[in-house]
Structures are given as C-alpha cells and as structure tokens.
Write a protein that holds these residues in place. Sequence first.
Motif, short mmCIF file in Angstrom:
data_model
loop_
_atom_site.label_atom_id
_atom_site.label_comp_id
_atom_site.label_asym_id
_atom_site.label_seq_id
_atom_site.Cartn_x
_atom_site.Cartn_y
_atom_site.Cartn_z
N SER A 1 0.83 -1.21 0.00
CA SER A 1 0.00 0.00 0.00
C SER A 1 0.86 1.26 0.00
N THR A 2 1.97 1.20 0.69
CA THR A 2 2.86 2.36 0.71
C THR A 2 3.33 2.67 -0.71
N LEU A 3 3.67 1.62 -1.42
CA LEU A 3 4.11 1.80 -2.80
C LEU A 3 2.99 2.45 -3.61
N ALA A 4 1.77 1.96 -3.42
CA ALA A 4 0.63 2.51 -4.14
C ALA A 4 0.47 3.99 -3.81
N LYS A 5 0.62 4.34 -2.55
CA LYS A 5 0.45 5.74 -2.17
C LYS A 5 1.51 6.61 -2.81
N ILE A 6 2.70 6.08 -2.92
CA ILE A 6 3.76 6.87 -3.56
C ILE A 6 3.40 7.11 -5.01
N LEU A 7 2.90 6.07 -5.66
CA LEU A 7 2.53 6.22 -7.07
C LEU A 7 1.42 7.24 -7.24
N LEU A 8 0.53 7.30 -6.28
CA LEU A 8 -0.60 8.22 -6.38
C LEU A 8 -0.22 9.63 -5.96
N GLY A 9 1.00 9.79 -5.50
CA GLY A 9 1.41 11.11 -5.03
C GLY A 9 0.88 11.43 -3.66
N LEU A 10 0.38 10.43 -2.94
CA LEU A 10 -0.14 10.68 -1.60
C LEU A 10 0.97 10.68 -0.57
N GLU A 11 2.07 10.06 -0.92
CA GLU A 11 3.23 10.07 -0.04
C GLU A 11 4.42 10.42 -0.91
N ALA A 12 5.35 11.18 -0.33
CA ALA A 12 6.56 11.48 -1.08
C ALA A 12 7.60 10.42 -0.74
N PRO A 13 8.27 9.89 -1.73
CA PRO A 13 9.30 8.90 -1.42
C PRO A 13 10.47 9.57 -0.67
N THR A 14 11.06 8.80 0.23
CA THR A 14 12.23 9.34 0.93
C THR A 14 13.41 9.45 -0.03
N GLN A 15 13.48 8.46 -0.89
CA GLN A 15 14.52 8.48 -1.90
C GLN A 15 13.96 7.97 -3.20
N GLY A 16 14.67 8.21 -4.27
CA GLY A 16 14.26 7.68 -5.55
C GLY A 16 13.23 8.55 -6.21
N GLU A 17 12.81 8.16 -7.42
CA GLU A 17 11.83 8.99 -8.10
C GLU A 17 10.80 8.16 -8.84
N VAL A 18 9.68 8.81 -9.10
CA VAL A 18 8.61 8.21 -9.86
C VAL A 18 8.51 8.97 -11.17
#
Lengths: 305, 331, 339, 481, 299
Positions: free
Chosen positions: C60-77
Amino acid sequence: MLQFIAKRLGLALLVALTVSIISFSLLFLSGDPAAALAGETATDQDVEAIRKLYGFDRPMLVQYWDWLSGAMTGDLGESYYFKLPVAGLIADRLQITMLLGVCGITFALLTAVPLGVVAAIRPNSVIDRLALFLSVAGQAMPSFWFGLILIVVFSIKLGWLPPSGTTTWAHFIMPTIVLGYYAMPAIMRLTRAGMLEVLSSDYIRTARAKGAPEATVLFKHALRNAIIPVVSLAAVQMGFMLGGSIVVESIFALHGAGYLAWESIARNDLPTVQALILVFSLFYIVFTFLSDVLNAWLDPRMRAG
Amino acid sequence: MSDPLLTVRGLTINIPVGGGILHAVRGIDFDLRRGETLCIVGESGSGKSLTSLAVMGLLGGRIDRRARQMEFDGIDLTGAGSRAMRRLRGDRMSMIFQEPMTSLNPAYTIGDQLTEALLLHRKVGREAARARAIELLEKVGITAAASRLGQYPHQLSGGLRQRVMIAMALMCEPELIIADEPTTALDVTIQAQILRLLVDLTREMDMAMILITHDLGVVARVADKVAVMYAGELVETGSATDVFNAPMHPYTRGLLRCIPQPGKTERGARLGTIPGIVPSLVGGVTGCPFRTRCDQAVERCRDDIPRHEPDPGHAFRCVHETGHNPAEVQP
Amino acid sequence: MSDAQTSAPVLELRGVTKTYSVKQGLFGRPKPLTAVNDVSLSLARGEVLGLVGESGCGKSTLAKILLGLEAPTQGEVLVDGQAVLASDRRALARRIQPIFQDPYSSLNPRKPIADIVSLPLRVHDIGDSASRDKAVREILDIVGLPARVMQTYPSQMSGGQRQRVAIARALIMKPEIVICDEPTSALDVSVQSQILNLLGDLRREFGLTYLFISHDLAVVEHLATRVAVMYLGRIVEQADTAGLFDTSRHPYTRALLNSVLTPDAGLGVPDTELGMDYPNPIAPPPGCHFHPRCPRAMTHCASTAPRPVPTPDGHVECHLYDTENGRDTGPALHMKEPA
Amino acid sequence: GKADDTLKAAFTKELENVDSYFNSSREGVVLQRAIWDGLIYRDPATNEYKGNLATDWTWIDDTTLELKLREGVTFHNGEPFNADDVVYTVNFVADEANGVKTQRNVNWMKSAEKVDDYTVRILLKEPFPAAIEFLSGPVSMYPDEYYAEAGPTGMGLKPVGTGPYKVTEVVPGQHFVLEKNENYHDSPKGQPEIGKIDIRTIPDVNTQIAELFNGSLDLIWQTPADQAEKLAAMDQFTVANESTMRIGYLTLDAAGRTGADNPFTKLKVRQAVAHAIDREALVSALLKGKSQVISTACFPSQFGCAQDVTSYEYDPEKAKALLAEAGYPDGFETDYYAYRDREYAEAISSFLNAVGIKTNFNMLQYSALRELRMKEGSPVSFQTWGSYSINDTSAITSQFFKFGSLDDSRDQEIKDWLDVADSSTDPAEREEYYRKALQKIADQAYWVPMFSYNTNYVFTKEVAYTPTPDEVLRFTTMRWN
Amino acid sequence: MSVATPDPLLAEIIGPTPGQMLRRRVFGHRGLLIGAVVLALLMLVAILAPLLAPHDPYAQSLLERMRPPVFLGGDWNHPLGTDHLGRDYLSRLIYGARVSLLIGVVAAAISGVIGTAMGVAAGYFGGRVDAVVTFLINVRLAMPVVLVALAVVAILGGSLQVVIVVLGLLLWDRFAVVMRSSTLQVRGREYVAAARAVGCSTPRILLSEIMPNIVNNLIVVVTLEMAHAILLEAALSFLGLGVQPPTPSWGLMVSEGKNMMLFEPWLVLIPGAILFVLVLAINLMGDGLRDVTAPENRS
Ligand SMILES: Nc1ncnc2c1ncn2[C@@H]1O[C@H](COP(=O)(O)OP(=O)(O)OP(=O)(O)O)[C@@H](O)[C@H]1O
Ligand SMILES: Nc1ncnc2c1ncn2[C@@H]1O[C@H](COP(=O)(O)OP(=O)(O)OP(=O)(O)O)[C@@H](O)[C@H]1O
Ligand SMILES: [Mg+2]
Ligand SMILES: [Mg+2]
C-alpha cells in the motif's frame, strides 16, 4: 517504562512552567497591586511607599523570575493581605480542600462505578435508567444551587447536619455529596460505556467460551479492562474538583484553598492567587501524571511500550 | 459408524432488529461424528457464526434460538441450563475465533489465559496447568513455550496468537472444536500453516471439528463434510468430494465458477458470476432465498422447497431435482 | 521478452525508498521503518502488474507513492519519463487513479453518489453541471449501475455496488493508470468475480494500465500480465505471470504459490516449508531479510544482502541464483523456528 | 451558649492579621478593643475622655503630650506594663518603615520619650487637634519585649495585650478564641463577664443565619436590613440596630477629569442628579434601622459637620428641567461605578435612569476603582466613607476636598477653608470654616450625600447587649441573660 | 454503452437514505425530543421576552420590594413577586433566559471556532502541529477554569461581554480534543485518500470531506459546552464575579436570593430550577444527538 516516566515528567514540567507564566502575567494585568495592598483607608503616600517596598516598579520579567525561583524552593512569596508566607497559608488551607477532594472522588467512584457496571450489565433495566437519570441530572445541576437546597433541607428543615464548618465528619457530608456529584456523571458514563464496549469484545466471548462463570467474566475479564480509562478520568476529575471546590467551599464556609482563592481574588492578593493557580494546576498535573503511570502499569500494552 | 457427537435439527435463530425480526438462521440440520470435520461455508452474513455460537450457547440473551433437536453426546443442548452449558464449554467443546488480535484479553498473560479453562474445569494445581500449557504450546509449534507464558498478547504476532488460541481451545482435550474463520485475518502462508496444524491436531486427538469459512479452497482441503449456507439456510450438504466434484445446488455451482483456479480457469477470461445481492432476511421469508439471483429460477421457487438426496449423505434443497431447470438447455 | 517491456513504460519507479519514523508507545524514541526499500519497477501501457506479498510488506505504501499521496524518501517516480514530483499533482491525478480495498471507507458517507463520482470533474473544473451529470450517468452505466443510484448514499448500497461506485469515480476522468489496492479482498467471492470481470472488461475497453495489489495469488494469476513479489519492502522477484507460475525462483515465491488453496477436494493442506514468524519491520533481519524463514537458507544469507539477478523475464533477489556471489559457498541452514 | 459560658460569634470577613496595626477592618477593631487597651478611653455614650492605661495627661506644648501611666497592670503573658512599653510601641508604629497599615492613625506622632517608669511624653510632628481622639481609638499599647521578639506576624498569631480578653487560639483569618482576662485592671471599659468568646469567620450571611438557627452561633452582626427584619419577627432573637459613622454619597466629576466636556462639570447637571434621587426611599426601603438621610458631606455627629446647608429634595421633574436647561433635554449616557453595596448602587442607578441619565453600571474591586479614580477619574461613582470612626469633620471632608488624587471638584476656595479649619486649635474658628466649605460643597453639589449606614446586631435571647454607634462589638459589655 | 454485464438486481437499493434514517432515529429518541422541545420553548421565551414579560425587568420600585408570589398570597400584578429592589421577578426570569442562552450560544461559538480549528489542524496535519496543540490542550486543562475565570473577570470587570469572551476563551479544550480525534479517525479513511488522489486541495478536503463527517460530533460538543458555559456563568455570577447587575442572570438571581433563602426559599428555588431545566434540556439534546448520530459514524 522508566523512559516513559521521564518523558512524561518532562512534559508535566513544561506544562507547569507554561501555566506559571500564564498565571503570573494574567494577574499582573490587574489593577494596581500597591493600591490593593494599601487598602481602603490608605493615602496616596501609603500606596507609593508600598509600591517601592514590594518592588512593583521593577520590570515584569525580573519580577517573574524572582517569583519563579522562589517558587522552586517552595517560597511562594508573602500574602499581601495576611502578611504571612503564602506557602504556609496554602498548605494550611489545602488540607481541607484535599480532604474534601478525596472524600468527593471517593464518593463519586463508590457510586459511579457500581452503577455504571450494573447499568452496563443490564442495559435498559431500571437501574440503567436510574443511573442515566442521576447522571443527566447531575450534569445539569448547578452545584451552588444543589448545595443551598441541601442546607435548607438537611440543616434547617431537618436539622440533621451542620450547615458550615469543618470540625466533625458530619460537616463534610453535604460538601462531599455536592462535590462528588459533580464528578459522578462522567465517571458513571465512562464506566458504563467502557463496560458495554468490553463486554461486546472478542475476548469476553473467548472467556465465556472457556466456560468461565459470569462473575469471573465480568470482574476478572471485563472490569479490569474497562476500569483503565476510568482511572485516568478519575484523576482528571480530581484535578477539576480541587479547582472547582471554590463554589462548594464558599457555600459551606469551608476555609479551604478554594475559598482562599475566591477571597484572595476579591482582595487582589496577587501572590496568593498566583500561587493558588499554580498549586491547583500542579495538582492536576501531578494527578494526570500519576494516572498515566498507573495506566501504563495497569495496561500491559503500555507497560512494554 | 458411531452415533453422532452432535446432532442439530431445525435450528432457527431470530433476532429482533429495528425493522422487525431478522430470520438469520432458518431450520438447519446437520450431524457430526467424532473425528469428523464439518465445514460450513457461505457468504458474509449467511449465518455461519450465529450457528456456531448457537451450538456453544453463546448467543446473547436478546437473540431467540430454537431447535427441534440439538444434542451433544446425548445431552440436550436446547434444554440445558446456563450452568450445564458452562460445564460443557471449554471442557468438552471449545471454540476458536476469527480475530486472533482481539480474542485474547490484553490485560492478562498468555499463561493466565491458557490455564484458566483447565483450572475451571479440572481439579488440577497451577503447576500442573502450567505444564499442560507448555506442552500444548509446543504442540502448536511455539518454541520457548515456558517463557511465552509470561508474555502478554500484544507481544505476539497474529500467527502466534492464533496458535495460542488453538492451544487454549485444546487445554481440556475437548471432543468438539469449533473454529470460526480461524485464518481469515491471516496471511496466506500463515493460513496454510494454521490449517495444517488444526487438521493434524484433530486427527491426532480424534476430535470433531466444525470449521467455518467463506473460502472454498479451505473447505476443499480440510473438510470431511461440507455444508453450504446461503441466507440462513443450508442449501447443500455432503462429503467434500461429492460437493466439490458434483455440486448440485445452483448456488454451489455458481460459487465454484466465481473463483479463479490457477491451471483451470483461463487466465484473463471472464469468471462466472452470481448476479444481484443477498435478500433481506427481515420479516417473512418464504421459498428459496436464492431464487432472485438464480439463473435456474422458476415460479415454483416461491413455494416450499423440497430436499433431494441424490447420494447418501449428499443433500440439497432446490425445486429442480437435478439442480438444473429442465426447461433450459444445458451445455 | 514480453511485449510489455518492448513499449516505453508509462510509469516507472527508480530506486524508490520510503522510510517512516514510528513511535513505539506514547513516548518511545521514534525509530525508522523502511516500508519500501529501493524498489525499481516499470509499467508498460496496457499491462497489468500484479503486486503480491504478505500484509505489511509495503504494497500500500508503494501505491500511495505512485498516487502522489506520499513522497518517497529516496528515488523517483516517472510518468512518461518525467519525474512526478516536479510536475503538478493535479496533472498526475488526471492520469493515475486509485481503487481502494475497503468499499465501506472509500466513499464519503455524507455525500450522494452523484457527488462522489463527479468529484474529480469538479476538482479539475471539467465541464458544467449538465455535462458532468451526463458524464456521471455514462460512467455509472459503464460500471453497471443504474442512473437512479445517483441520489442515494453509500450507506444504502451493498459492498459490490460501492466498489462499482469507486471504480466509476476512478474512471470518470479517463486515467491511463489505475492503482487497485486489494480491490476485492473485502468482498464475497460472488461479488469479487463480478468486480474482477468488470476490471478486465474496462481494461480491454479503455486500454487501461493496472497496478493490481493483492495477497491472493490466484486472483493475481488470473488478472496480471506480470507479477512482482514483495517481501519486507523489497521486490524479491519479478516475472511474467506465466513464467512465474510455471518456474518460480525465489523460495518465498514458491512458498506463496504453495499456500494457494484451490478448491480441490482431497488434496489436503500443503506444507509451505516456511518459518512462521513474520519479522519485525523496524528491525529487519540482516543479510537477506527472508533468511530466517527460508527453507534453503545458506550461511551467508544471514550476512550478505542478495543483489537483483536478472532473469529472462524479470529479476530475482536471491543468493541461490547469484552465480558470481556466493553460490554454494556454504551448507544450507536448517529451517528456522520462530524466535 | 450560656450553658458553657461561651459566646459564639461570627465575622463576615477574613481578618488579615490580628495585630491591630496591620489590619484595617472592623473585625480588627473589635479584636483590638478586646485584647488591647489604649492610653485613653472615650466613653461611647457620653463622648467623654477617660484614663485607661494612662491615668492623666497634659499638653506640655502644642506638640508635646505628657501622660501618667497606670501602675500594676500586666500583659497577658505576665510582662508588667510601664513606660518602656509605651515608648517602644509609639516609636515602632510611628516609624513609617515598619509599614503600619493605616498610616493616618499613627503618622501624626513623631516619637515617645520616657520620663520615668510611669511617665511618658508623646511628641507630635505638628499640632494635631484630634490627638486625644486617636489615642483613645486606634493606638493601643503593646508589650515591648514580646513585640520586639515576635513582630507583627508573631503578634498576629499569638496576640498579647492588657485587654479584658486574652487570646487562646488563632487560626489566621478563620477562627479566634478569646478568654476572660481574670486580672483585668480597673478599666473604664468595665470588667468582662462572659468567660469565652469563640469567633468563626463565616463569609456568607445566609450561612450565619443558618448557624444561628442551628444554635451554633449566639451572635451575628452587620446583618443586612431585610434579614434582620425577618429575624426580628421571630421571637428567638434580639435584633439591635445602631447607626454608624459611615455615609454613602455620589461623587461627581466636577473638575472634568474624565474630559472637559463631561456633563458633570455643569452645575445644573450636578443639581439635577441631587434632585433625581429619592434618598428617603433608599433609607426607608433599603437601609432601614437608624440610618438617616444626610445632606452634608460628613456624618452629623462629627465635629464641624454643619447641618444647615443647602439640601435638594427629591423632584425628578425638576431634575429633568435642570438637565434640559444644562443642554441635555434627552439626558445623556455615562459610566457609573461602585465598589460595594451593589443593591444601593443599583437603586441609585435606576433613579438616575429615570430622569434620563443612562448609566453604564460597573462594579469594580475597591482597589481597581480607586486606581481608576486616581488615574483618570470617574464621571460618577457611588462611594462610602467611615471616617475611621473619628468624630471630626477633618476625617472625611478634608480627606477628599484638598486636591488629593480622589478630589473630583478641585475647588481652591474649599481647600483653603479646610486648611484653616484643620490646623486651627480654636474650635469656633474650625466650626466656621468647615461650615463655609460644607456650604459650598452643597451649593455646588460636588458630592451628593445620601445616607448614613447602620449596623444590625442579632443575638439569641440568652445574650444581653447594647451596641454603640461606633460599630464596634464590645464583648466586655455583653452579659448572659 | 455498458461494459458490465447487465444486472438488473444491482439497481436494488438496500437501505433508507441517511436523512431518512436520521429522521427515524430522531423521532424515536424520547430524550432528544423532550430536550429539543423544552429548549425550543425556552428559546421562544427568550426571543419573545419583551412580549411575555409583564414588566420592565429593570424597573425598580422601592415601595414594592419583596412582594410574595401569588402562591404565597401575592397579587397577579407580580405573579412571582418582586425582588429586593422591587423588580418584577417573573420578568427578570424571562429576560434571564436571554442572558443564559446568549452566553451559552456565543461562548460555545467562540470556543467552538478556536477548538475546532486547533483540533482539526492537529488531527489533519499531525506531527508538530499536533504536538503543539496537544501541549496547549494540556496547559489549558491544567488551569483551574473557575479560578482563572474568576480572576480574569475580577480584573476586567464583569460585564456580559467580558464573561462571554472569557468563557469562550477557556472552554475550547473539549472541542479541540474531540475534533482532533474525530479528524484523526476520518483522515485515515480511504475516501480522504481518494480525494487527495483526485487532486483536491487541502482546504477543500478539510471542508468538504472531513468537516461533514465530524460535524455531528461537533454539534454534540457544542451542546455540551453550551450547557457548560451556562452553568459556569451562573457559578461565576453566584460568586459575584460574573454578569453584573442589573442584568437579569439566573445565577445572579440565585446569588441575590440566597441571602433571603431561609425566609423566602422561592427566591433561590425558582431561578435555580429553571437553570437546571435549561441545562438539562440542552444536555438531553446533546446526549440524544450523540445517540442518534453515533451509529452512522460506524458505517
Ligand atoms: N447480535 C446481532 N444483532 C443483530 N443482527 C445480528 C447479530 N448477530 C448477527 N446478526 C446478523 O445476522 C446475520 C448473520 O450473522 P453471522 O455473524 O452469523 O454471519 P456470518 O455468516 O458469520 O458472516 P461473516 O462471514 O461476515 O462472519 C447477519 O446479517 C448479521 O448482521
Ligand atoms: N503512515 C505510516 N507511518 C508509519 N508506518 C507506516 C505508515 N504506513 C505504513 N507503515 C508501515 O509500513 C509497513 C508497510 O505498510 P503497507 O500498508 O504498505 O503494507 P501492505 O503491504 O499494504 O499491507 P496490507 O496487506 O496489510 O495492506 C507496515 O509495517 C506499516 O506498519
Ligand atoms: Mg462470522
Ligand atoms: Mg495494504
């Protein structure tokens, strides 16, 4: 656990410090303390002399610092009115307030918890309705009014109880009831709600599935869990009660700290009022701190955390 | 074959709710012999949990339970007082619940909770109870069992808690164990482990088990006998092989078509569906409850539905003798 | 090579890491919890990437990052090769939409269905109220709901109906990518199949790309074109669906496959050969995170983290397949009991 | 009660310190009169000065008073009373640095000198006509050795005097127990009869009455008129009423301190105010008892308090007319302050409202109102003044019309007249100048004097007591029936 | 164009609308109805006070002081008699409803705005904002309300405005606590995530997704705090440091009547009882609202 206590203590101190600042600055906005101190019959020179004597002409921060560092060592200043150390004065008066508070909270717990438990076990029963009625009425009852009615009925009409004073235990009955009734509804409701929630929880079903007798289920499994929030609430209520004892003390002429507070406000006795606000806050802070620790100890989930 | 350990005939459960009476369970029958595993399968709200609680006598006071016959090893459960039921519960029959996270009392240690039933029902000392608890914890695959006794539930993971629940259910060597969706809340890998454990233990201890689930996969792998429940009724009962290899009731058939089966269903293809929604069971309910969603439904489905028993032990309730509407062309 | 990898990826993750700091207890010291650990993934247009793994592994965390709901600590989308953080979140919202797990919590209970479904249009100021109304009717029709549900409230609907509403809301702006986070795990099987069919149909009809998160391997196998297996924040194996189900490599993937219970009477419950204790994500085991549960663990698994090893249709992170680094350098460890 | 020879009485106010130099309340005076003695005594009935601790006194000159002391008197702690005690006491209280609460009571004295063991001289700063009055009032004699050691705080907790009663218990502010001083000297106060006096502080009148009903109090005082009336109607209690020296008045901002355009700077407005208030009604309906309507800015019994000045009868029509003449045909709006006796203040405000002066009523703490008045003045406020029970016009009129910070009129002529009256030693001259000043105050309506206060004393039928007009409870004159 | 298989049964709507359910529950809740009716009556009395009151509540008549009420032999000109300044008691009671309700409503509004803003911010943004708000709540709870209110009113002088503002500034704690926890709860719901994923701005999420779902809790707290404020004002007035005379406040009337309580108990009984009834009605309504709206929160 130790770390928890340490952090919790730190927070408590910070709260206490903030309250001290607020109470200090709040009261310094009040009228000229020198005039208050000098009294009704003083001349202008009297007032001026007093202003110098007590250092009211110094910057506020300096006065606050003086006051705070004094407070740290238990020196809360000298009452303008009694010319006695505030600490001693309050310590004297607190005995009555504390006694009253302890009686009040005991009364509240002794009535509220059993009522709440029974009400939760038998929802919609007569007792449940009675408990609900008592709590709704208790929340709506102006305590000064309640106290006055008790005096009229029990002291004047029936002559059973003394209307004021603190000399015997009988003097404490009415104040205890008035003060305790103030805290009772919340405790009762929380006990009832907690018990209801716990009783419908899965682990109660588990206990029943083991064939545990109903008493074991209720008192060993349910109450133990339902009582945890009640402990916190009781602590909070105790804090509120001490602060709220002003009304009760004034009705029953109990010379406690609440009454002292009221009179001191009327007399503009700044050091006493400041100290009392601080002391009442400290009581609240200490109670909630203790209840948090007790809670952490009662609740294994927090004990480990 | 021995006499059934548990016999249930015409179990009916009614619950008064806001809008009337909820007929949650309506006249269900089943038998269970020692050592046998019965799986009750059905969708959410079909009355599975109520059925199991009814057997345990754990329905709340508000809920009306009645049955023509409900016997456990010759003891009449319908007439048993609360005291007699208490003596049975936890001793001769015990239960495992769905939520391992909330089914253990957070305020007491694992050890306290494990030994409670034994201390209640048997005249044993604390030490003996502890020893038994350790033995059972080891049996359910928990290492360092002795040290676990002093731990609190929150210190254990879900899988471990469910094992503790199982150990707890086994403390008095019950003859019947009822597991209400014991693995739904767990991960698939843990689910497999727990189910294996349950199956092994029932076999080893010769216990009868009622396993409640909505997962057909679980049923197929675990059950000796299957009971398919829909809207408070058992629509089909039979041995696992019968029910899965030759499902008769349109609902059972529909369910089996709904789930993708690796290797069997074509990847990406459309799955079978059961249209519509479950009917409300509040108020008068007559006829086949499935008729609104059934592709075989006919006018007669509104009437009383006969029971058919194509093979011994394999029964279903449908107006159609074969479960198919003869009027429709079958593929 | 699958055709998915030939076309340019619409969505790409590069070395994405998400670390939360979690407090234990009321006053515990916050500790870092790496929910997603250096994940790289790409989604080609029209493919369905299945993401499987145990509860808490970071799906789910991954999904949230993809949706822009969470900012990744590192890396990029990257969307269409462009980093997402730089671009407008509203622009992202037009292209990526979610469908959540719990149809009871994903719809605002205070709003009628029409409002819920038209929300994206209103937020993005698309059309006037008449045209929005029309769009809502259309999309409701597409997901199989009659127009008369528009004035009803979520509490009046069944789980399946609600999930359709959620799908309608996700699709009303015609996004390219839909992130489905366990869209059917709260539903009964009979409803699940309806929703799965609907998702399949919609994908075909509108050429959608799905990230399909699930812990039910049977569902993933049915729907996904490619599968990524996640364990404690890392993608331990990634492969085409067919490949994965035929020749799974990672021991964890095997265990997962083993645990799938198909309704085949008489097969019994399989042995997953896994240790049972899920590790604490705050203090993951050193080396290969999976080694305490791995039936084929070797000594150095406990000390060295495995590298991603490319496979014909993806990659795997396991020392067993790392020919250069430490293959067969030690005896297999015994299967670990839970600590 | 009589049975245990203990009179149980109640105080309304918490007494800050029993040491009479360090409190300023009525309750303090009551205790002072019981515990200590002054050098001189004024008979409340005849107003004649009698020797108490002093047997004889003579003015050596305008600022030197020589006194002969009584011999054989001992303090409650056994310390003998002699000139050293007087010298110590006077020198202590006269020193401003020691912070005696009411400086006015003592700051006219410079020091005291011992002539011999039983003769002392008190030196004044300047001629002070009221010296004898003060020596028979607030100035009482303390034991030098004990006071040097205990100080005001110690004296407050364990008071020691020569008085008719000695203190056996003090709970600060709350509870005082007095016992009869068996070897009280032959004082004009008379010998105490009741063995024990038990005083509790009960702030609430209502509670006091409840306790009275309950039998746990024998005597209460300062009981409001309404309750006193009801209690008088019951036959268990005696209600005695006595006038006091306190008067109530409105002070108007004639000097324009709150703004030069302030309506009260206009004479007609002030006169309108005076006409607007039905003082008779206030007295008969609210104050009752021995209260009287007054028209002069002082209490009638005070020396120099002329009564034949202009007075304003109640005439609301005339008030309205005056307002219209002053340019306020529709009245005006003004802030109105009070610090005590809320119901009197309210009643007054409603009279003002009735003629069109709309009042924004503010009830403030005494100190807050005082500060306000000192700093920016107030347009109109309801004030009271008790003259420290000193029977001389200087104790009131001169306090407020000599350009002090509470002087709202700032009339130079009045100040000059008062200066003459205050410092003259010729009674006739004093009287004449006070009259001039008071006449002008009345003509100009700087103040609107309204009524004198009274005090109710309620006690059970077991108690015999006749109160005095100086509002002091005298335990020595109480008897059991 | 329908992609999905046509399924006529999907059109079936299971339940009544939330509005219908609410109405049904409201009308089935006796406490709520009683509370609402009594409160409505008292509000009506407050609004229509000038029409209902037989006399000017401020008009004194020293000649008509302390007239007994009709049931004790008074006349109908003053049905409940007169007070110590000869003001009509009934009229003052009627106008007192205005004071109490005004104080309740305005104080609850002020504290509601403060507390809700703080609570929602803390719940929604979490982290440091939450830490600060929680700390402030702690500080506020630690201060003894009655004492601080008395002190402040004593300093600033007791006018209606001062009392209202002081109470408003002191009673926000429960709002903050409740709003914080409800926001926290709602924030975690998936529809909030969905709204964010759609691109909603934070204010929009707060206003249209979060607020509607916590507003019922807010209403419950509003009623509780209204009752609280009314009782506190009465207590302050009783202690002489609340609303100032001649404003007819019920607390003040009890305080004024107290001195004559042993002789004329109705002076205390009547205003106290009506205060009790008002607060009871508000509390009944609050409790009822909680009962009625709580089940909806669950789904
Ligand atoms: N105490 C109760 N009060 C009211 N309704 C109830 C109660 N217990 C159960 N029900 C209703 O009875 C029906 C059957 O419930 P039951 O718990 O037996 O279903 P289930 O088959 O176990 O479902 P699940 O798979 O969701 O656990 C449901 O509609 C449920 O809402
Ligand atoms: N906001 C957060 N703060 C702290 N920790 C979090 C937060 N969100 C998730 N986590 C942690 O991150 C880890 C991964 O969580 P995530 O929800 O992504 O798991 P998941 O794979 O989706 O699990 P599930 O199958 O149960 O949905 C978990 O250990 C979780 O506790
Ligand atoms: Mg169930
Ligand atoms: Mg998840």
